[in-house]
Design a protein around this motif. Structure first.
Motif, PDB file in Angstrom:
ATOM      1  N   HIS A   1       0.825  -1.211   0.000  1.00 52.28           N
ATOM      2  CA  HIS A   1       0.000   0.000   0.000  1.00 52.28           C
ATOM      3  C   HIS A   1       0.859   1.262   0.000  1.00 52.28           C
ATOM      4  O   HIS A   1       0.547   2.230  -0.711  1.00 52.28           O
ATOM      5  CB  HIS A   1      -0.933  -0.002   1.211  1.00 52.28           C
ATOM      6  CG  HIS A   1      -2.028  -1.008   1.123  1.00 52.28           C
ATOM      7  ND1 HIS A   1      -2.587  -1.619   2.223  1.00 52.28           N
ATOM      8  CD2 HIS A   1      -2.679  -1.534   0.051  1.00 52.28           C
ATOM      9  CE1 HIS A   1      -3.529  -2.454   1.837  1.00 52.28           C
ATOM     10  NE2 HIS A   1      -3.589  -2.436   0.521  1.00 52.28           N
ATOM     11  N   ASN A   2       1.937   1.262   0.765  1.00 57.51           N
ATOM     12  CA  ASN A   2       2.810   2.439   0.811  1.00 57.51           C
ATOM     13  C   ASN A   2       3.427   2.733  -0.555  1.00 57.51           C
ATOM     14  O   ASN A   2       3.501   3.890  -0.985  1.00 57.51           O
ATOM     15  CB  ASN A   2       3.915   2.247   1.853  1.00 57.51           C
ATOM     16  CG  ASN A   2       3.393   2.354   3.274  1.00 57.51           C
ATOM     17  OD1 ASN A   2       2.313   2.894   3.520  1.00 57.51           O
ATOM     18  ND2 ASN A   2       4.147   1.837   4.236  1.00 57.51           N
ATOM     19  N   VAL A   3       3.886   1.680  -1.233  1.00 64.13           N
ATOM     20  CA  VAL A   3       4.493   1.864  -2.560  1.00 64.13           C
ATOM     21  C   VAL A   3       3.461   2.410  -3.541  1.00 64.13           C
ATOM     22  O   VAL A   3       3.730   3.365  -4.288  1.00 64.13           O
ATOM     23  CB  VAL A   3       5.097   0.538  -3.077  1.00 64.13           C
ATOM     24  CG1 VAL A   3       5.499   0.673  -4.543  1.00 64.13           C
ATOM     25  CG2 VAL A   3       6.309   0.137  -2.236  1.00 64.13           C
ATOM     26  N   LEU A   4       2.266   1.827  -3.551  1.00 68.86           N
ATOM     27  CA  LEU A   4       1.235   2.283  -4.489  1.00 68.86           C
ATOM     28  C   LEU A   4       0.775   3.704  -4.174  1.00 68.86           C
ATOM     29  O   LEU A   4       0.506   4.481  -5.093  1.00 68.86           O
ATOM     30  CB  LEU A   4       0.049   1.309  -4.502  1.00 68.86           C
ATOM     31  CG  LEU A   4       0.119   0.241  -5.600  1.00 68.86           C
ATOM     32  CD1 LEU A   4       1.434  -0.514  -5.618  1.00 68.86           C
ATOM     33  CD2 LEU A   4      -1.046  -0.732  -5.496  1.00 68.86           C
ATOM     34  N   ASN A   5       0.722   4.062  -2.894  1.00 68.76           N
ATOM     35  CA  ASN A   5       0.389   5.445  -2.530  1.00 68.76           C
ATOM     36  C   ASN A   5       1.458   6.411  -3.038  1.00 68.76           C
ATOM     37  O   ASN A   5       1.140   7.519  -3.495  1.00 68.76           O
ATOM     38  CB  ASN A   5       0.261   5.585  -1.003  1.00 68.76           C
ATOM     39  CG  ASN A   5      -0.998   4.943  -0.469  1.00 68.76           C
ATOM     40  OD1 ASN A   5      -1.961   4.729  -1.205  1.00 68.76           O
ATOM     41  ND2 ASN A   5      -1.014   4.619   0.817  1.00 68.76           N
ATOM     42  N   THR A   6       2.718   5.985  -2.967  1.00 68.39           N
ATOM     43  CA  THR A   6       3.820   6.822  -3.452  1.00 68.39           C
ATOM     44  C   THR A   6       3.656   7.137  -4.933  1.00 68.39           C
ATOM     45  O   THR A   6       3.944   8.250  -5.388  1.00 68.39           O
ATOM     46  CB  THR A   6       5.170   6.115  -3.211  1.00 68.39           C
ATOM     47  OG1 THR A   6       5.330   5.882  -1.824  1.00 68.39           O
ATOM     48  CG2 THR A   6       6.332   6.949  -3.716  1.00 68.39           C
ATOM     49  N   PHE A   7       3.170   6.151  -5.691  1.00 65.60           N
ATOM     50  CA  PHE A   7       2.969   6.350  -7.132  1.00 65.60           C
ATOM     51  C   PHE A   7       1.581   6.900  -7.458  1.00 65.60           C
ATOM     52  O   PHE A   7       1.160   6.893  -8.612  1.00 65.60           O
ATOM     53  CB  PHE A   7       3.212   5.031  -7.875  1.00 65.60           C
ATOM     54  CG  PHE A   7       4.670   4.661  -7.975  1.00 65.60           C
ATOM     55  CD1 PHE A   7       5.502   5.305  -8.874  1.00 65.60           C
ATOM     56  CD2 PHE A   7       5.213   3.690  -7.148  1.00 65.60           C
ATOM     57  CE1 PHE A   7       6.849   4.970  -8.962  1.00 65.60           C
ATOM     58  CE2 PHE A   7       6.557   3.350  -7.217  1.00 65.60           C
ATOM     59  CZ  PHE A   7       7.378   3.997  -8.132  1.00 65.60           C
ATOM     60  N   ASN A   8       0.853   7.354  -6.429  1.00 60.26           N
ATOM     61  CA  ASN A   8      -0.430   8.038  -6.602  1.00 60.26           C
ATOM     62  C   ASN A   8      -1.519   7.157  -7.215  1.00 60.26           C
ATOM     63  O   ASN A   8      -2.321   7.606  -8.031  1.00 60.26           O
ATOM     64  CB  ASN A   8      -0.254   9.316  -7.452  1.00 60.26           C
ATOM     65  CG  ASN A   8      -1.423  10.276  -7.288  1.00 60.26           C
ATOM     66  OD1 ASN A   8      -2.039  10.343  -6.225  1.00 60.26           O
ATOM     67  ND2 ASN A   8      -1.745  10.998  -8.340  1.00 60.26           N
ATOM     68  N   LEU A   9      -1.560   5.876  -6.819  1.00 63.14           N
ATOM     69  CA  LEU A   9      -2.639   5.001  -7.285  1.00 63.14           C
ATOM     70  C   LEU A   9      -3.870   5.198  -6.401  1.00 63.14           C
ATOM     71  O   LEU A   9      -3.761   5.343  -5.180  1.00 63.14           O
ATOM     72  CB  LEU A   9      -2.222   3.527  -7.232  1.00 63.14           C
ATOM     73  CG  LEU A   9      -1.476   3.012  -8.462  1.00 63.14           C
ATOM     74  CD1 LEU A   9      -0.043   3.535  -8.494  1.00 63.14           C
ATOM     75  CD2 LEU A   9      -1.480   1.492  -8.501  1.00 63.14           C
ATOM     76  N   LEU A  10      -5.032   5.192  -7.026  1.00 67.71           N
ATOM     77  CA  LEU A  10      -6.284   5.228  -6.273  1.00 67.71           C
ATOM     78  C   LEU A  10      -6.507   3.861  -5.631  1.00 67.71           C
ATOM     79  O   LEU A  10      -6.190   2.836  -6.225  1.00 67.71           O
ATOM     80  CB  LEU A  10      -7.465   5.546  -7.200  1.00 67.71           C
ATOM     81  CG  LEU A  10      -7.429   6.891  -7.932  1.00 67.71           C
ATOM     82  CD1 LEU A  10      -8.603   6.978  -8.905  1.00 67.71           C
ATOM     83  CD2 LEU A  10      -7.465   8.050  -6.948  1.00 67.71           C
ATOM     84  N   PRO A  11      -7.075   3.816  -4.426  1.00 73.20           N
ATOM     85  CA  PRO A  11      -7.371   2.510  -3.830  1.00 73.20           C
ATOM     86  C   PRO A  11      -8.516   1.834  -4.584  1.00 73.20           C
ATOM     87  O   PRO A  11      -9.383   2.512  -5.143  1.00 73.20           O
ATOM     88  CB  PRO A  11      -7.790   2.862  -2.399  1.00 73.20           C
ATOM     89  CG  PRO A  11      -8.266   4.272  -2.470  1.00 73.20           C
ATOM     90  CD  PRO A  11      -7.457   4.940  -3.548  1.00 73.20           C
ATOM     91  N   PRO A  12      -8.535   0.501  -4.622  1.00 70.82           N
ATOM     92  CA  PRO A  12      -9.660  -0.185  -5.273  1.00 70.82           C
ATOM     93  C   PRO A  12     -10.927  -0.020  -4.441  1.00 70.82           C
ATOM     94  O   PRO A  12     -10.868   0.389  -3.274  1.00 70.82           O
ATOM     95  CB  PRO A  12      -9.205  -1.645  -5.309  1.00 70.82           C
ATOM     96  CG  PRO A  12      -8.254  -1.767  -4.159  1.00 70.82           C
ATOM     97  CD  PRO A  12      -7.568  -0.443  -4.041  1.00 70.82           C
ATOM     98  N   SER A  13     -12.063  -0.347  -5.030  1.00 73.10           N
ATOM     99  CA  SER A  13     -13.334  -0.265  -4.305  1.00 73.10           C
ATOM    100  C   SER A  13     -13.391  -1.304  -3.196  1.00 73.10           C
ATOM    101  O   SER A  13     -13.915  -1.047  -2.108  1.00 73.10           O
ATOM    102  CB  SER A  13     -14.505  -0.490  -5.270  1.00 73.10           C
ATOM    103  OG  SER A  13     -14.329   0.227  -6.465  1.00 73.10           O
ATOM    104  N   ILE A  14     -12.866  -2.492  -3.481  1.00 74.43           N
ATOM    105  CA  ILE A  14     -12.848  -3.601  -2.531  1.00 74.43           C
ATOM    106  C   ILE A  14     -11.498  -4.292  -2.656  1.00 74.43           C
ATOM    107  O   ILE A  14     -11.007  -4.493  -3.775  1.00 74.43           O
ATOM    108  CB  ILE A  14     -13.981  -4.622  -2.807  1.00 74.43           C
ATOM    109  CG1 ILE A  14     -15.353  -3.943  -2.770  1.00 74.43           C
ATOM    110  CG2 ILE A  14     -13.940  -5.785  -1.817  1.00 74.43           C
ATOM    111  CD1 ILE A  14     -16.497  -4.835  -3.226  1.00 74.43           C
ATOM    112  N   GLU A  15     -10.900  -4.652  -1.518  1.00 77.06           N
ATOM    113  CA  GLU A  15      -9.617  -5.364  -1.541  1.00 77.06           C
ATOM    114  C   GLU A  15      -9.744  -6.623  -0.674  1.00 77.06           C
ATOM    115  O   GLU A  15      -9.304  -6.652   0.472  1.00 77.06           O
ATOM    116  CB  GLU A  15      -8.485  -4.463  -1.044  1.00 77.06           C
ATOM    117  CG  GLU A  15      -7.104  -5.037  -1.300  1.00 77.06           C
ATOM    118  CD  GLU A  15      -6.010  -4.044  -0.954  1.00 77.06           C
ATOM    119  OE1 GLU A  15      -5.187  -3.745  -1.833  1.00 77.06           O
ATOM    120  OE2 GLU A  15      -5.979  -3.558   0.189  1.00 77.06           O
ATOM    121  N   PRO A  16     -10.338  -7.688  -1.212  1.00 84.00           N
ATOM    122  CA  PRO A  16     -10.567  -8.903  -0.426  1.00 84.00           C
ATOM    123  C   PRO A  16      -9.288  -9.719  -0.269  1.00 84.00           C
ATOM    124  O   PRO A  16      -8.375  -9.641  -1.092  1.00 84.00           O
ATOM    125  CB  PRO A  16     -11.594  -9.664  -1.261  1.00 84.00           C
ATOM    126  CG  PRO A  16     -11.293  -9.247  -2.670  1.00 84.00           C
ATOM    127  CD  PRO A  16     -10.828  -7.817  -2.593  1.00 84.00           C
TER     128      PRO A  16
END
Length: 492
Positions: free
Chosen positions: A114-129
């Motif tokens: 999550h930290n890496v994806l936040n660094t690259f400015n990715l939007l969170p998915p609607s659901i992360e099962p």
């Protein structure tokens, strides 16, 4: 009227090997599932490219006005070594080596992901099962496959009967592989004697006494097969037939092929309308591999602490670099390529920062409406970001011409230009304007400007050693000073 009713979006469907007009199953709504990471180590840069690609697709669908349910899973059990049915669970193995609980491994690398994806400015998915959160659904799914005659039980493990399935269905429909060829090219492997055929794959594995992660089931105390997890999670949240399933090219076979077979065997229908696959990321012209040393992870690329790249690169520059290739193309990560992207990114941001200072006139020398539609045409052609970026640089040229008094633009057209650029640069491509970022960045800019003044004083006093030291030490932390006749500027 929603934008999606005004645009003709085409998507390359791997299932049919061609671009197809996108028509969602339910008008105005899109269900999209993307295979997420197995959280046993730091996320691979190649995986980051895949997730950035689908983030861009998610963003564009939202921009067009679709209500998108984006599901991206976390695999936290059941993924065995070499993506097969034998060997140790990847997470359990890492936990054993570090002498900690498997869920500590899961937590550590999920947070890192999550930290890496936040660094690259990715939007969170609607659901992360998570796979471990859906064991009941997986057991029910296996039972339906068994009941329909497409699976068999041996010594507490359950295997999908590929040959039985192929009698009434086509195993290989996605990857265009024939079962006969798979049989011919399969070598016998130790530990697979429980299977009727080597092509069969595990739906449920009986846990060995030493296996930590296990759950009770009608067949044994054990754990689900890797392929099964995505079928259970995607259909639970998106239905038995949904719009888009995405992932890396390496997942097409056998993972996605097995998903199709599982859904067909349990529900009697194909699960997905459009299959999409992002291609590989290479490093200096060769496959990324830890074993050969041709490897760099996201943190090393961002910090500059590596022996491969000449300096650190900003996350938005890296994201921009990735957007300069089609998501379906192999992309070669090189220092020269990143450096060129950094220069292009700066030109784009400099032009955007000029927008508010442009003077308007009663006439325009450019057809802004046609240019705006050309941006949509690029994205509507299977999310063709390289062409979109070429169109954005046409706008950079317009802006510089207007700024220099060589072209004119009306107030209305300037507003259209601003709105379109902001939509595609920030909302769709997901880039961030480094000069207009948060207050901490502004404080950093102030500190750098102070150092530039001190350097100018040092040069005026002929203290060239101090002047060079300021320049060199700033360069070491990724801040480059640019001297010109007009003065000194800096870039990250």
């Amino acid at each position: 009227m929603h934008l999606y009713n005004q645009q003709d979006l085409k998507i390359y469907n791997t299932l049919h090997g061609e671009k197809e007009t996108f028509k969602p199953i339910t008008d105005g709504y899109v269900g999209m599932y993307v295979c997420g990471p197995t959280v046993y180590s730091h996320v691979h840069l190649g995986n980051v490219r895949t997730f950035i690609s689908f983030d861009m697709i998610f963003r564009y669908l939202k921009h067009l006005g679709y209500k998108v349910r984006y599901v991206r899973n976390i695999t936290d059990a059941g993924h065995l070594e070499n993506d097969g049915d034998i060997g140790e669970d990847k997470i359990t193995k890492k936990a054993r080596l570090e002498a900690i609980e498997p869920m500590e491994i899961v937590q550590r690398y999920t947070v890192d992901f999550h930290n890496v994806l936040n660094t690259f400015n990715l939007l969170p998915p609607s659901i992360e099962p998570t796979a471990t959160g859906h064991i009941i659904e997986q057991i029910e799914l296996i039972q339906s496959i068994v009941d329909n005659g497409f699976a068999y039980t041996v010594n507490g493990s359950v295997y999908f009967d590929v040959h039985k399935y192929n009698e009434s269905n086509e195993y290989g429909i996605l990857s265009k592989r024939k079962l006969e060829d798979l049989i011919h090219n399969t070598r016998a492997l130790d530990g697979q004697s429980d299977k009727k055929n080597p092509q069969d794959f595990a739906l449920w594995k009986k846990a060995e006494p030493t296996h930590i992660m296990r759950w009770p089931s009608p067949w044994s105390d054990g754990f689900p097969g890797w392929h099964l997890e995505c079928t259970a999670m995607s259909t639970k949240y998106l239905g038995d037939f949904f719009d888009i399933h995405g992932g890396g090219m390496d997942l097409k076979f056998p993972h996605h092929e097995c998903e199709i077979a599982q859904n067909q065997a349990s529900k009697g229908q194909a699960p997905v309308k459009y299959w999409m696959h992002a291609n590989m990321l290479e490093l200096n012209g060769a496959r990324m591999s830890k074993s050969t040393g041709n490897f760099i992870n996201p943190a090393e690329l961002l910090s500059g602490k590596n022996d491969i790249m000449s300096k650190a690169y900003n996350p938005s520059v890296i994201r921009f670099f990735m957007m300069q290739a089609s998501y379906r193309s192999v992309l070669d990560l090189t220092d020269a390529g990143l450096d060129a992207s950094e220069k292009g990114f700066k030109r784009l941001m400099d032009a955007l920062n000029l927008l508010d200072s442009l003077k308007t006139s009663s006439t325009s020398t450019h057809d802004i409406s046609a240019w705006k539609q050309s941006c949509y045409d690029a994205m509507n052609d299977d999310f063709n970001t390289p062409i979109l970026i070429a169109k954005l640089f046409e706008a950079v040229k317009f802006i510089n011409q207007i700024h220099e008094g060589k072209a004119a633009i009306t107030t209305t057209n300037l507003e259209i230009l601003k709105e379109t650029l902001n939509a595609f640069v920030f909302d769709v491509l997901g880039l961030e304007n480094l000069r207009e970022s948060d207050s901490s960045s502004n404080k950093l800019s102030g500190a750098v400007e102070l150092l530039i003044k001190l350097r100018q004083e040092a040069r005026a006093n002929k203290n060239f050693a101090l002047s060079d030291q300021i320049r060199d030490e700033l360069a070491e932390i990724g801040i480059q000073l640019n001297d010109s006749r007009e003065g000194t500027t800096f870039s990250y």
